[in-house]
Design a protein around this motif. Structure first.
Motif, PDB file in Angstrom:
ATOM      1  N   PRO A   1      25.544  44.519  33.974  1.00 54.56           N
ATOM      2  CA  PRO A   1      26.148  44.783  35.288  1.00 54.56           C
ATOM      3  C   PRO A   1      27.585  45.258  35.148  1.00 54.56           C
ATOM      4  CG  PRO A   1      25.043  42.649  35.245  1.00 54.56           C
ATOM      5  CD  PRO A   1      25.087  43.133  33.830  1.00 54.56           C
ATOM      6  N   LEU A   2      27.993  46.136  36.038  1.00 52.29           N
ATOM      7  CA  LEU A   2      29.360  46.644  35.989  1.00 52.29           C
ATOM      8  C   LEU A   2      30.375  45.542  36.272  1.00 52.29           C
ATOM      9  CD1 LEU A   2      29.237  50.113  37.794  1.00 52.29           C
ATOM     10  CD2 LEU A   2      29.679  49.663  35.377  1.00 52.29           C
ATOM     11  N   PRO A   3      31.495  45.542  35.564  1.00 59.43           N
ATOM     12  CA  PRO A   3      32.567  44.587  35.874  1.00 59.43           C
ATOM     13  C   PRO A   3      33.092  44.821  37.284  1.00 59.43           C
ATOM     14  CG  PRO A   3      32.953  45.705  33.776  1.00 59.43           C
ATOM     15  CD  PRO A   3      31.830  46.425  34.440  1.00 59.43           C
ATOM     16  N   ASN A   4      33.463  43.748  37.970  1.00 61.88           N
ATOM     17  CA  ASN A   4      34.089  43.899  39.292  1.00 61.88           C
ATOM     18  C   ASN A   4      35.569  43.581  39.265  1.00 61.88           C
ATOM     19  OD1 ASN A   4      33.680  41.064  39.087  1.00 61.88           O
ATOM     20  ND2 ASN A   4      31.750  41.269  40.231  1.00 61.88           N
ATOM     21  N   VAL A   5      36.103  43.211  38.101  1.00 61.86           N
ATOM     22  CA  VAL A   5      37.549  43.073  37.900  1.00 61.86           C
ATOM     23  C   VAL A   5      37.900  43.798  36.609  1.00 61.86           C
ATOM     24  CG1 VAL A   5      39.452  41.496  37.427  1.00 61.86           C
ATOM     25  CG2 VAL A   5      37.714  40.863  39.118  1.00 61.86           C
ATOM     26  N   THR A   6      38.843  44.731  36.689  1.00 61.58           N
ATOM     27  CA  THR A   6      39.277  45.460  35.498  1.00 61.58           C
ATOM     28  C   THR A   6      40.799  45.452  35.417  1.00 61.58           C
ATOM     29  OG1 THR A   6      39.351  47.607  36.614  1.00 61.58           O
ATOM     30  CG2 THR A   6      37.254  46.974  35.590  1.00 61.58           C
ATOM     31  N   PHE A   7      41.306  45.777  34.234  1.00 66.42           N
ATOM     32  CA  PHE A   7      42.750  45.812  34.025  1.00 66.42           C
ATOM     33  C   PHE A   7      43.060  46.784  32.893  1.00 66.42           C
ATOM     34  CE2 PHE A   7      41.075  42.731  31.115  1.00 66.42           C
ATOM     35  CZ  PHE A   7      41.853  42.828  29.974  1.00 66.42           C
ATOM     36  N   GLN A   8      44.344  47.083  32.725  1.00 63.25           N
ATOM     37  CA  GLN A   8      44.775  48.035  31.704  1.00 63.25           C
ATOM     38  C   GLN A   8      45.402  47.359  30.488  1.00 63.25           C
ATOM     39  OE1 GLN A   8      44.274  51.196  31.425  1.00 63.25           O
ATOM     40  NE2 GLN A   8      43.516  51.771  33.450  1.00 63.25           N
ATOM     41  N   ASN A   9      46.289  46.408  30.719  1.00 64.65           N
ATOM     42  CA  ASN A   9      47.059  45.832  29.609  1.00 64.65           C
ATOM     43  C   ASN A   9      46.822  44.336  29.407  1.00 64.65           C
ATOM     44  OD1 ASN A   9      48.400  48.337  28.989  1.00 64.65           O
ATOM     45  ND2 ASN A   9      49.645  48.023  30.829  1.00 64.65           N
ATOM     46  N   ASN A  10      47.064  43.548  30.458  1.00 63.65           N
ATOM     47  CA  ASN A  10      46.945  42.098  30.336  1.00 63.65           C
ATOM     48  C   ASN A  10      46.310  41.507  31.589  1.00 63.65           C
ATOM     49  OD1 ASN A  10      48.759  41.468  27.792  1.00 63.65           O
ATOM     50  ND2 ASN A  10      49.942  42.881  29.057  1.00 63.65           N
TER      51      ASN A  10
END
Length: 360
Positions: free
Chosen positions: A168-177
């Motif tokens: 399943p696709l992530p529903n929370v993403t981020f770039q660095n931390n």
């Protein structure tokens, strides 16, 4: 000279990634081609017997009835392994944080968690996109966890999601931390560039002094084939130094049936540096008479011209490196040629150590 010119033109055509990068010089002992163990480069005989595993390999005993092992790392942190893959979960006062869902462990992960706590899985972290580590993520759909991953992992999975409902696709993403906080548990996530793959995360439970980095370090063992199918070898090696900046006692590495320590990180970094230096020497030391028969037999075939360079350099590098690491790391002879082959490619197009493909 004409043959060298042919190699140079071919390299410029297929190796544009190296353009503009500084030349890297490596010092290493002279290659002794007749005094090392020979490693088969092609399909192996099904009856082939590899070198015995050294004492550095001390995998936990997996109950054959259960098919998995659960280790208590303290402070509500547990690791699970089937002897080949491993992952981690954290039990908090309000729910469970799970890192990865390897399909080889599959439903056993549900049993391991269910036998430890009655709390639901509220958060699932993807270390990276590869199916062999998150291909059982859909098993947690019933508890509707928040799925967290690097933005690069999300974007790549988005191209596959219609074809792969098992991830399943992530529903929370981020770039660095990003910090995952659930009840009394905290897991710190950080990204330091591509290594094994773009989006591969460094994870750290500071209270328990546990680090998680998947498919980069293989505690007690030599890397899996092609350096663990590394995306970018220079960053793969640099990832060891990044990992050592974390103050950890235990490393969950995603593979093999044992945990890692800082010693394992240092040991594998030394192995990779030795492999890199050995392959650089091999590339620079290729003699034309070793590849001329293939070239002569395939006039005008540029791919056939290049192949013996990769093969000969990889074989020399594999033979020499393996002779130094047998008995130190487990299974160093099994993927010796494949790991050398990946390093040769990295030297040619990522490090810009061109050998016979030098500028004319």
């Amino acid at each position: 000279m004409q043959l060298i010119r042919m190699f140079s033109v071919l390299f410029l055509a297929i190796g544009g990634l190296a353009c503009g990068q500084p030349h890297v010089h490596y010092e290493h002992k002279v290659v002794l081609r007749d005094s090392v163990n020979k490693i088969a480069p092609g399909p192996s005989d099904p009856q082939i017997q590899f070198a015995p595993l050294p004492s550095a390999v001390h995998s936990v005993a997996v109950d054959p009835t259960l098919g998995y092992f659960v280790g208590n790392l303290g402070g509500g942190v547990y690791w699970v392994t089937d002897g080949s893959y491993s992952n981690m979960f954290m039990v908090s006062t309000h729910g469970v944080i799970v890192v990865d869902a390897p399909p080889t462990i599959g439903h056993k992960m549900l049993y391991a968690i269910g036998n430890t706590t009655r709390l639901p899985v509220t958060h699932l972290v993807y270390s990276h996109l590869h199916a062999d580590h998150i291909g059982a993520a859909s098993l947690f759909n019933a508890s509707h966890p928040i799925i967290i991953a690097h933005a690069e992992t999300h974007d790549r999975l988005a191209m596959l999601s219609p074809l792969d409902p098992l991830r399943p696709l992530p529903n929370v993403t981020f770039q660095n931390n990003y910090t995952v906080s659930v009840g009394n548990q905290t897991l710190e996530l950080s990204y330091h560039g591509p290594n094994h793959t773009p989006g591969n995360l460094f994870m750290y439970a500071s209270a328990q002094r546990v680090a998680v980095l998947v498919d980069v370090v293989f505690p007690g063992w030599a890397p899996f084939t092609e350096l663990g199918v590394a995306d970018f070898v220079p960053s793969l090696i640099a990832a060891h130094d990044v990992l050592l900046t974390f103050d950890f006692d235990v490393l969950v590495a995603g593979h093999v049936g044992q945990l890692g320590t800082k010693h394992d990180v240092l040991q594998q970094r030394k192995y990779l540096e030795d492999l890199r230096d050995s392959c650089a020497v091999a590339i620079k030391g290729i003699m034309m008479d070793e590849i001329e028969p293939t070239v002569a037999a395939n006039p005008g075939n540029a791919w056939a011209t290049a192949k013996p360079v990769f093969r000969v350099a990889s074989q020399i590098c594999a033979d020499n490196t393996t002779s130094r690491w047998l008995g130190v790391l487990g299974a160093v002879d099994v993927f010796a040629f494949e790991n050398a082959y990946r390093m040769v490619n990295a030297l040619l197009i990522e490090y810009n150590v061109p050998g016979p493909f030098s500028v004319v």
